[in-house]
Design a protein around this motif. Structure first.
Motif, PDB file in Angstrom:
ATOM      1  N   GLN B 207      46.459  42.477  35.871  1.00 44.60           N
ATOM      2  CA  GLN B 207      45.374  43.490  35.578  1.00 44.60           C
ATOM      3  C   GLN B 207      45.944  44.323  34.390  1.00 44.60           C
ATOM      4  O   GLN B 207      45.158  44.410  33.473  1.00 44.60           O
ATOM      5  CB  GLN B 207      45.005  44.097  36.609  1.00 44.60           C
ATOM      6  CG  GLN B 207      44.330  43.455  37.760  1.00 44.60           C
ATOM      7  CD  GLN B 207      44.062  44.289  39.045  1.00 44.60           C
ATOM      8  OE1 GLN B 207      44.494  45.233  39.127  1.00 44.60           O
ATOM      9  NE2 GLN B 207      43.112  43.722  40.012  1.00 44.60           N
ATOM     10  N   HIS B 209      48.285  43.508  32.367  1.00 46.39           N
ATOM     11  CA  HIS B 209      48.269  42.748  30.935  1.00 46.39           C
ATOM     12  C   HIS B 209      47.287  42.435  30.606  1.00 46.39           C
ATOM     13  O   HIS B 209      47.038  42.376  29.278  1.00 46.39           O
ATOM     14  CB  HIS B 209      49.561  41.569  31.388  1.00 46.39           C
ATOM     15  CG  HIS B 209      50.687  41.680  31.373  1.00 46.39           C
ATOM     16  ND1 HIS B 209      51.438  40.877  31.932  1.00 46.39           N
ATOM     17  CD2 HIS B 209      51.574  42.655  30.837  1.00 46.39           C
ATOM     18  CE1 HIS B 209      52.863  41.278  31.835  1.00 46.39           C
ATOM     19  NE2 HIS B 209      52.804  42.448  31.215  1.00 46.39           N
ATOM     20  N   ALA B 210      46.092  42.001  31.285  1.00 42.16           N
ATOM     21  CA  ALA B 210      44.699  41.559  30.852  1.00 42.16           C
ATOM     22  C   ALA B 210      44.001  42.807  29.865  1.00 42.16           C
ATOM     23  O   ALA B 210      43.762  42.480  28.924  1.00 42.16           O
ATOM     24  CB  ALA B 210      43.894  41.314  31.790  1.00 42.16           C
ATOM     25  N   TYR B 212      45.629  45.250  28.372  1.00 44.24           N
ATOM     26  CA  TYR B 212      46.536  45.388  27.064  1.00 44.24           C
ATOM     27  C   TYR B 212      46.069  44.469  26.179  1.00 44.24           C
ATOM     28  O   TYR B 212      45.851  44.613  25.111  1.00 44.24           O
ATOM     29  CB  TYR B 212      47.908  45.372  27.211  1.00 44.24           C
ATOM     30  CG  TYR B 212      48.796  46.626  27.703  1.00 44.24           C
ATOM     31  CD1 TYR B 212      48.462  47.826  27.102  1.00 44.24           C
ATOM     32  CD2 TYR B 212      49.329  46.431  28.724  1.00 44.24           C
ATOM     33  CE1 TYR B 212      48.947  49.060  27.399  1.00 44.24           C
ATOM     34  CE2 TYR B 212      50.146  47.734  29.263  1.00 44.24           C
ATOM     35  CZ  TYR B 212      49.979  48.951  28.336  1.00 44.24           C
ATOM     36  OH  TYR B 212      50.491  50.268  29.009  1.00 44.24           O
ATOM     37  N   SER B 213      45.859  43.379  26.662  1.00 45.87           N
ATOM     38  CA  SER B 213      45.373  42.041  25.716  1.00 45.87           C
ATOM     39  C   SER B 213      43.931  42.413  25.372  1.00 45.87           C
ATOM     40  O   SER B 213      43.613  41.454  24.388  1.00 45.87           O
ATOM     41  CB  SER B 213      45.438  40.535  26.450  1.00 45.87           C
ATOM     42  OG  SER B 213      46.785  40.426  26.858  1.00 45.87           O
ATOM     43  N   MET B 214      43.198  43.131  25.896  1.00 50.33           N
ATOM     44  CA  MET B 214      41.811  43.425  25.436  1.00 50.33           C
ATOM     45  C   MET B 214      41.952  44.694  24.663  1.00 50.33           C
ATOM     46  O   MET B 214      40.948  45.314  24.390  1.00 50.33           O
ATOM     47  CB  MET B 214      40.893  43.617  26.668  1.00 50.33           C
ATOM     48  CG  MET B 214      40.707  42.357  27.187  1.00 50.33           C
ATOM     49  SD  MET B 214      39.335  42.349  28.570  1.00 50.33           S
ATOM     50  CE  MET B 214      40.341  42.867  30.003  1.00 50.33           C
ATOM     51  N   GLY B 215      42.954  44.934  24.308  1.00 54.09           N
ATOM     52  CA  GLY B 215      43.339  46.285  23.356  1.00 54.09           C
ATOM     53  C   GLY B 215      43.111  47.622  24.032  1.00 54.09           C
ATOM     54  O   GLY B 215      42.896  48.426  23.329  1.00 54.09           O
ATOM     55  N   ALA B 216      43.645  47.674  25.202  1.00 54.02           N
ATOM     56  CA  ALA B 216      43.603  48.988  25.776  1.00 54.02           C
ATOM     57  C   ALA B 216      44.872  49.664  25.336  1.00 54.02           C
ATOM     58  O   ALA B 216      45.672  49.348  25.273  1.00 54.02           O
ATOM     59  CB  ALA B 216      43.833  48.878  27.314  1.00 54.02           C
ATOM     60  N   GLN B 220      44.194  54.368  28.525  1.00 51.96           N
ATOM     61  CA  GLN B 220      43.264  53.738  29.132  1.00 51.96           C
ATOM     62  C   GLN B 220      43.868  52.710  30.232  1.00 51.96           C
ATOM     63  O   GLN B 220      42.763  52.652  31.098  1.00 51.96           O
ATOM     64  CB  GLN B 220      42.655  52.714  28.012  1.00 51.96           C
ATOM     65  CG  GLN B 220      41.494  53.403  26.911  1.00 51.96           C
ATOM     66  CD  GLN B 220      41.177  52.594  25.993  1.00 51.96           C
ATOM     67  OE1 GLN B 220      41.889  51.694  25.299  1.00 51.96           O
ATOM     68  NE2 GLN B 220      40.016  52.869  25.587  1.00 51.96           N
ATOM     69  N   HIS B 224      41.671  53.212  33.492  1.00 49.50           N
ATOM     70  CA  HIS B 224      40.588  52.372  33.865  1.00 49.50           C
ATOM     71  C   HIS B 224      41.148  51.264  34.886  1.00 49.50           C
ATOM     72  O   HIS B 224      40.634  50.803  35.511  1.00 49.50           O
ATOM     73  CB  HIS B 224      40.223  51.821  32.711  1.00 49.50           C
ATOM     74  CG  HIS B 224      39.412  52.577  31.880  1.00 49.50           C
ATOM     75  ND1 HIS B 224      38.020  53.017  32.103  1.00 49.50           N
ATOM     76  CD2 HIS B 224      39.591  53.088  30.646  1.00 49.50           C
ATOM     77  CE1 HIS B 224      37.482  53.651  31.288  1.00 49.50           C
ATOM     78  NE2 HIS B 224      38.500  53.830  30.364  1.00 49.50           N
ATOM     79  N   ILE B 225      42.642  51.266  34.921  1.00 46.42           N
ATOM     80  CA  ILE B 225      43.300  50.274  35.888  1.00 46.42           C
ATOM     81  C   ILE B 225      43.912  50.683  36.920  1.00 46.42           C
ATOM     82  O   ILE B 225      43.619  50.621  38.130  1.00 46.42           O
ATOM     83  CB  ILE B 225      44.151  49.199  35.027  1.00 46.42           C
ATOM     84  CG1 ILE B 225      43.584  48.622  33.684  1.00 46.42           C
ATOM     85  CG2 ILE B 225      44.613  48.256  35.965  1.00 46.42           C
ATOM     86  CD1 ILE B 225      42.384  47.578  33.941  1.00 46.42           C
ATOM     87  N   LYS B 228      42.020  53.148  39.317  1.00 42.31           N
ATOM     88  CA  LYS B 228      41.052  52.592  39.984  1.00 42.31           C
ATOM     89  C   LYS B 228      41.761  51.588  40.990  1.00 42.31           C
ATOM     90  O   LYS B 228      41.243  51.592  42.170  1.00 42.31           O
ATOM     91  CB  LYS B 228      40.133  51.695  39.104  1.00 42.31           C
ATOM     92  CG  LYS B 228      39.170  52.412  38.138  1.00 42.31           C
ATOM     93  CD  LYS B 228      38.182  52.849  39.067  1.00 42.31           C
ATOM     94  CE  LYS B 228      37.191  53.835  38.263  1.00 42.31           C
ATOM     95  NZ  LYS B 228      36.674  53.088  36.931  1.00 42.31           N
ATOM     96  N   SER B 229      42.754  51.060  40.772  1.00 45.08           N
ATOM     97  CA  SER B 229      43.408  49.972  41.553  1.00 45.08           C
ATOM     98  C   SER B 229      44.220  50.914  42.813  1.00 45.08           C
ATOM     99  O   SER B 229      44.276  50.521  43.846  1.00 45.08           O
ATOM    100  CB  SER B 229      44.650  49.340  40.806  1.00 45.08           C
ATOM    101  OG  SER B 229      44.315  48.135  40.511  1.00 45.08           O
TER     102      SER B 229
END
Lengths: 282, 308
Positions: B207, B209-210, B212-216, B220, B224-225, B228-229
């Protein structure tokens, strides 16, 4: 045109408990050409996932460098020597490389469409545009009727569809797929193989796809690389066109039972089994 | 298992008889005894359950019967004079005392005032712990310096019984409300902070890594991760924390309290008013249970994905 270049890359992990350092990857030189579908295949521990992590920017090479961009390399010479700038060098994860994981990567507190537009939201894209782009890619993966569904209620195959749509929505230059179909049942797996080929044809993006299944590798790849462990390296490369054949005839079973497909399958299996026996003697 | 199988066999044989009679199989309704037994049955058995994990099946009816039996035993043994009221007053006396304390009061305060003071102490400590323990726990999870700083402090005082450091808290903070709230706060803080930290650790690396790969950005990803997790574990920590809070209440109200459920119980014990002691314990239990129900409801609303 964008291409991904891997220049003399090695990855060395420090030894555990004072042991010998492990060469996970050794002197990799490799280029993914524009629009190419590259599949990596190999025994466990051959460095496939390390290679993908390098491309994604999750880890840094111990030596060498990776670039993703429009500049062409001069044959045989490192880019610095050619006086080129290194602006395209990969130094960390970024939205120009979408990653699809085997599992556990969706965000369960968001529904399907919120997961898909998550990257755009982080970048501050307006709500209307976010929705429009997410809707486009959800339609492409066949989830147009599931926008408001909680992701944790979806089947594994549908979750991976969301994962693919989410990676595409950021409009990356390439997709990195780390065994995306590995956790799915055989039927769903074949459906998603076809879907991924359709997505590839539609978007013309570079793909780097890791799998353990020889049949899947042959079916999907424009170029197949076979890797070998200790140290991790690329040992074989094949140019293939079974994916093009499928996109023409749209009959996966027919393509997978072609004599040349079966011949290729046996050849690749022999190579991989050779590696595993070699590994077993260590 | 045997009981159900026998019942099934009875039902089956009866339906065979009726099939012979009417040439059309009709299931007869269960007899009263069978219906009674069915209340205690483990429920429909899934394939593999017989040799699956031990202890499966429903247990609600058994719990209900246990509770009723204990209450009955309590009522009978006290009403018949088997036990002296000094040791165990009858449930009717306790109910009567409940009404009396509710209307007239005990130790210069009505039940509502006692309850109000205790809830004020527990919930202000709880609120304070939420404001501090959750951010510190998250910070300990995402930052090694914060973890190094707080870990020895929390791990040292966490296993200590609150009664052991109560004198110190009184020496430092006096005998007013502050020391009472702080004692309860300390009891709640440790489990809450440690749960938040464990929640951070439970985030799937995919989650992160995903994202970061979306530019976070790093912030963030945390916002956001990770936060929440960690929410399911944070809510669990809040449930455990408030439990510790109620456990510590009586200790906190031992010194120089004028009102409060814990004070009421202690005061009643000094004068051997056993029915007030029991009544106070029951009231604390009920409030704690109701709050736990509320937390479970919140959990279902806020983290419906938990365990899926």
């Amino acid at each position: 045109m964008n291409r991904l270049q891997i220049n003399d890359v090695s990855v060395i992990y420090p030894g555990m408990n004072g042991g010998e350092p492990v060469r996970a990857l050794s002197d990799i030189n490799f280029t993914i050409e524009p629009g190419e579908f590259v599949v990596a295949l190999g025994a466990s521990g051959c460095g496939k996932t390390t290679l993908l992590s390098l491309m994604a920017g999750f880890i840094q090479p111990s030596a060498g460098y990776l670039t993703l961009g429009e500049h062409d390399n001069v044959e045989g010479l490192p880019r610095v020597a050619c006086g080129m700038d290194l602006n395209d060098q990969i130094t960390g994860p970024g939205q120009d490389r979408g990653v699809v994981f085997q599992k556990h990567a969706l965000l369960p507190w968001l529904n399907v469409v919120e997961n898909t537009e998550f990257g755009l939201k982080l970048q501050g894209v307006s709500k209307a545009e976010r929705h429009e782009r997410a809707a486009h890619f959800l339609k492409l993966v066949g989830l147009e009727d599931f926008h408001q569904h909680p992701v944790y209620q979806l089947s594994g195959g549908m979750q991976q569809r969301v994962g693919i749509a989410r990676a595409l929505t950021n409009d990356p230059k390439m997709l990195l797929l780390d065994e995306p179909l590995g956790a799915l049942d055989a039927l769903t797996r074949e459906v998603l193989q076809e879907l991924l080929l359709d997505v590839w044809k539609e978007t013309q993006k570079m793909m780097f796809f890791i799998t353990h299944s020889v049949e899947e590798a042959l079916f999907m790849a424009s170029r197949l690389i076979i890797m070998s462990p200790r140290p991790g390296r690329i040992t074989h490369e094949f140019k293939l066109d079974f994916n093009e054949k499928f996109l023409e005839c749209r009959d996966a079973r027919k393509v997978k039972s072609l004599p040349e497909f079966i011949e290729m399958r046996e050849k690749v299996l022999a190579i991989i089994h050779g590696d595993e026996q070699e590994g077993g003697m260590h | 298992m045997n009981v159900i199988n026998q019942d099934a066999a009875i039902v089956a044989s009866e339906s065979v008889e009726s099939a012979v009679e009417q040439a059309k199989p009709v299931m007869k309704p269960l007899k009263p005894l069978q219906r009674f037994k069915a209340l205690f049955a483990a429920g429909p058995v899934k394939p593999g359950d017989a040799f699956g994990a031990p202890g499966q099946g429903k247990s609600t009816m058994i719990s209900v019967v246990t509770s009723i039996s204990l209450l009955l035993l309590w009522a009978v043994s006290t009403e018949l004079g088997w036990i002296k009221p000094l040791f165990l007053p009858s449930p009717f006396d306790v109910v009567a005392r409940f009404w009396e304390v509710a209307t007239e009061g005990f130790a210069n305060a009505t039940l509502l005032e006692h309850t109000g003071w205790s809830m004020f102490r527990v919930f202000s400590a709880f609120a304070l712990a939420m404001l501090t323990a959750i951010p510190i726990g998250i910070f300990m999870g995402v930052n090694r310096i914060a973890r190094g700083l707080f870990d020895p402090i929390i791990e040292f005082y966490r296993p200590l019984p609150p009664l052991a450091y109560l004198p110190l808290v009184i020496i430092w903070l006096g005998i007013g409300e502050v020391s009472k709230v702080v004692l309860i706060y300390l009891a709640i803080f440790a489990p809450m902070a440690l749960s938040a930290r464990a929640g951070v650790k439970s985030v799937a690396i995919e989650q992160i890594h995903a994202a970061y790969s979306m530019g976070a950005s790093r912030w963030q990803v945390t916002r956001h991760i990770i936060m929440k997790s960690a929410l399911p574990e944070i809510l669990t920590g809040m449930r455990i924390g408030i439990g510790f809070g109620w456990t510590t209440l009586v200790a906190a109200e031992m010194v120089a309290a004028q009102a409060g459920l814990g004070f009421m119980v202690l005061n009643a014990a000094e004068f051997l008013v056993t029915d007030v002691v029991i009544m106070g314990i029951v009231v604390i239990g009920i409030i704690a249970y109701l709050f736990d129900l509320l937390m479970r409801w919140l959990e279902r609303k806020l983290v419906p994905w938990k365990g899926k």
